[in-house]
Structures are given as C-alpha cells and as structure tokens.
Design a protein around this motif. Sequence first.
Motif, PDB file in Angstrom:
ATOM      1  N   SER A  32       0.885  -1.089  -0.094  1.00  0.00           N
ATOM      2  CA  SER A  32      -0.008   0.081   0.106  1.00  0.00           C
ATOM      3  C   SER A  32       0.676   1.386   0.037  1.00  0.00           C
ATOM      4  O   SER A  32       1.947   1.505   0.496  1.00  0.00           O
ATOM      5  CB  SER A  32      -0.888   0.141   1.312  1.00  0.00           C
ATOM      6  OG  SER A  32      -1.688  -0.904   1.270  1.00  0.00           O
ATOM      7  N   ILE A  33       0.274   2.469  -0.498  1.00  0.00           N
ATOM      8  CA  ILE A  33       0.928   3.683  -0.541  1.00  0.00           C
ATOM      9  C   ILE A  33       0.107   4.401   0.329  1.00  0.00           C
ATOM     10  O   ILE A  33      -1.277   4.731  -0.196  1.00  0.00           O
ATOM     11  CB  ILE A  33       1.163   4.262  -1.914  1.00  0.00           C
ATOM     12  CG1 ILE A  33       2.407   3.166  -2.436  1.00  0.00           C
ATOM     13  CG2 ILE A  33       1.873   5.604  -1.686  1.00  0.00           C
ATOM     14  CD1 ILE A  33       2.695   3.655  -4.203  1.00  0.00           C
ATOM     15  N   ALA A  52      -1.192  15.726  -7.149  1.00  0.00           N
ATOM     16  CA  ALA A  52      -2.072  15.392  -6.028  1.00  0.00           C
ATOM     17  C   ALA A  52      -3.471  14.594  -6.465  1.00  0.00           C
ATOM     18  O   ALA A  52      -3.677  13.962  -6.204  1.00  0.00           O
ATOM     19  CB  ALA A  52      -2.067  16.229  -4.860  1.00  0.00           C
ATOM     20  N   ARG A  53      -3.901  15.628  -7.358  1.00  0.00           N
ATOM     21  CA  ARG A  53      -5.221  15.238  -7.693  1.00  0.00           C
ATOM     22  C   ARG A  53      -5.263  14.193  -8.697  1.00  0.00           C
ATOM     23  O   ARG A  53      -5.774  13.019  -8.561  1.00  0.00           O
ATOM     24  CB  ARG A  53      -5.926  16.277  -8.332  1.00  0.00           C
ATOM     25  CG  ARG A  53      -7.238  16.120  -9.114  1.00  0.00           C
ATOM     26  CD  ARG A  53      -7.635  17.215 -10.197  1.00  0.00           C
ATOM     27  NE  ARG A  53      -6.551  17.046 -11.499  1.00  0.00           N
ATOM     28  CZ  ARG A  53      -6.341  17.870 -12.097  1.00  0.00           C
ATOM     29  NH1 ARG A  53      -6.893  18.921 -11.974  1.00  0.00           N
ATOM     30  NH2 ARG A  53      -5.383  17.713 -13.120  1.00  0.00           N
ATOM     31  N   ASP A  54      -4.235  14.138  -9.545  1.00  0.00           N
ATOM     32  CA  ASP A  54      -3.851  13.008 -10.479  1.00  0.00           C
ATOM     33  C   ASP A  54      -3.641  11.696  -9.728  1.00  0.00           C
ATOM     34  O   ASP A  54      -3.950  10.442 -10.174  1.00  0.00           O
ATOM     35  CB  ASP A  54      -3.025  13.355 -11.441  1.00  0.00           C
ATOM     36  CG  ASP A  54      -3.308  14.550 -12.168  1.00  0.00           C
ATOM     37  OD1 ASP A  54      -4.595  14.759 -12.506  1.00  0.00           O
ATOM     38  OD2 ASP A  54      -2.553  15.014 -12.929  1.00  0.00           O
ATOM     39  N   ALA A  55      -2.787  11.871  -8.592  1.00  0.00           N
ATOM     40  CA  ALA A  55      -2.411  10.545  -7.951  1.00  0.00           C
ATOM     41  C   ALA A  55      -3.544   9.702  -7.338  1.00  0.00           C
ATOM     42  O   ALA A  55      -3.588   8.682  -7.181  1.00  0.00           O
ATOM     43  CB  ALA A  55      -1.234  11.134  -7.011  1.00  0.00           C
ATOM     44  N   ILE A  56      -4.466  10.764  -6.840  1.00  0.00           N
ATOM     45  CA  ILE A  56      -5.575   9.952  -6.365  1.00  0.00           C
ATOM     46  C   ILE A  56      -6.616   9.506  -7.469  1.00  0.00           C
ATOM     47  O   ILE A  56      -7.075   8.378  -7.262  1.00  0.00           O
ATOM     48  CB  ILE A  56      -6.409  11.076  -5.511  1.00  0.00           C
ATOM     49  CG1 ILE A  56      -5.545  11.551  -4.282  1.00  0.00           C
ATOM     50  CG2 ILE A  56      -7.815  10.423  -5.194  1.00  0.00           C
ATOM     51  CD1 ILE A  56      -5.966  12.757  -3.508  1.00  0.00           C
ATOM     52  N   LYS A  57      -6.644  10.249  -8.369  1.00  0.00           N
ATOM     53  CA  LYS A  57      -7.651   9.618  -9.420  1.00  0.00           C
ATOM     54  C   LYS A  57      -7.185   8.513 -10.237  1.00  0.00           C
ATOM     55  O   LYS A  57      -7.940   7.511 -10.246  1.00  0.00           O
ATOM     56  CB  LYS A  57      -7.888  10.876 -10.530  1.00  0.00           C
ATOM     57  CG  LYS A  57      -8.690  11.870 -10.327  1.00  0.00           C
ATOM     58  CD  LYS A  57      -9.006  12.805 -11.315  1.00  0.00           C
ATOM     59  CE  LYS A  57      -9.996  13.889 -10.868  1.00  0.00           C
ATOM     60  NZ  LYS A  57     -10.130  14.987 -12.148  1.00  0.00           N
ATOM     61  N   LEU A  58      -5.706   8.305 -10.310  1.00  0.00           N
ATOM     62  CA  LEU A  58      -4.827   7.120 -11.167  1.00  0.00           C
ATOM     63  C   LEU A  58      -4.874   5.821  -9.826  1.00  0.00           C
ATOM     64  O   LEU A  58      -4.237   4.836 -10.239  1.00  0.00           O
ATOM     65  CB  LEU A  58      -3.740   7.534 -11.609  1.00  0.00           C
ATOM     66  CG  LEU A  58      -3.822   8.555 -12.707  1.00  0.00           C
ATOM     67  CD1 LEU A  58      -2.439   9.009 -12.988  1.00  0.00           C
ATOM     68  CD2 LEU A  58      -4.825   8.049 -13.946  1.00  0.00           C
ATOM     69  N   GLY A  59      -5.500   6.272  -8.732  1.00  0.00           N
ATOM     70  CA  GLY A  59      -4.983   5.022  -7.706  1.00  0.00           C
ATOM     71  C   GLY A  59      -3.515   5.028  -7.388  1.00  0.00           C
ATOM     72  O   GLY A  59      -3.246   3.695  -7.035  1.00  0.00           O
TER      73      GLY A  59
END
Length: 131
Positions: A32-33, A52-59
């Motif tokens: 996990s990250i 940050a937004r992209d890291a969350i959207k891309l999982g």
Amino acid sequence: AYTLSGGEPFQQRGSALLNFLIRLKRHHEADSIICFTGYDVKQFDNVGLYAARDAIKLGLVDVLIAGPYNPAKPYNRGLMSSSNQKLVFATDRHTEAEFQDPLSYEVIIHKDGTKTLTGFPPVKEQPPCQP
C-alpha cells in the motif's frame, strides 16, 4: 506499506512525484501507499496541486490522510493525529474499519531511569508540549 509524509509530499515537482509513485506501484504492487498531506482534497486544484489530484484519480495512492495537524484537536485513530484530518480512499485496498483502532505506543524505561515514549499514546497520557 509505504508512507509519504514530512514536509509536504505534494509540493514536490508534480511530474517527478507522479513518476515516483508509478514506479513504486509497479515494483511493489502488493504494498500500500499511504500519503499524509496538510491540504484538504478540495484545495488541490485551487493551489495548483494537480499531481496530488492525479495521484488519487489514478489510484497511485491508496489512502490519503488529508488536512493540517491541529494540536487543539488531538486524536489518535487511524494514523490521524488531529480530529480535523480526513481519510480519503483512492482504491478499494483498505476500508475505514482498518483505521479505527486506537494507535499503540510503548514506554521504554532506560537503566538511568529516563523514559522514551514512542508511538501514539492516548490523548490523556500525552506529555504536555514544550515550547
């Protein structure tokens, strides 16, 4: 699990952070990250934290612990240290139930009588902060 914290992870150069997270996921997909950020998720676009937004959207981040630490609102559940912080689940790898147990701690008593506190003691047992 891997954790990103200290300073502000999302203030790193966006492409470098995303590339790092992609490589970490690729080479450690069973792990996990978890990322700590002092920002609320709603602030990401407003302050230019598109990575940050992209890291969350891309999982690329499984769990985000979002919000600034507030010493006036102590809390010790689910890696959150103040009650204003929120858990954001970007993947289905974890559930909220996994983050509800009180955090553990230990007190080490040294031969000279000094004590070292590690971990996350219950709020009532935390020593007062020194200026």
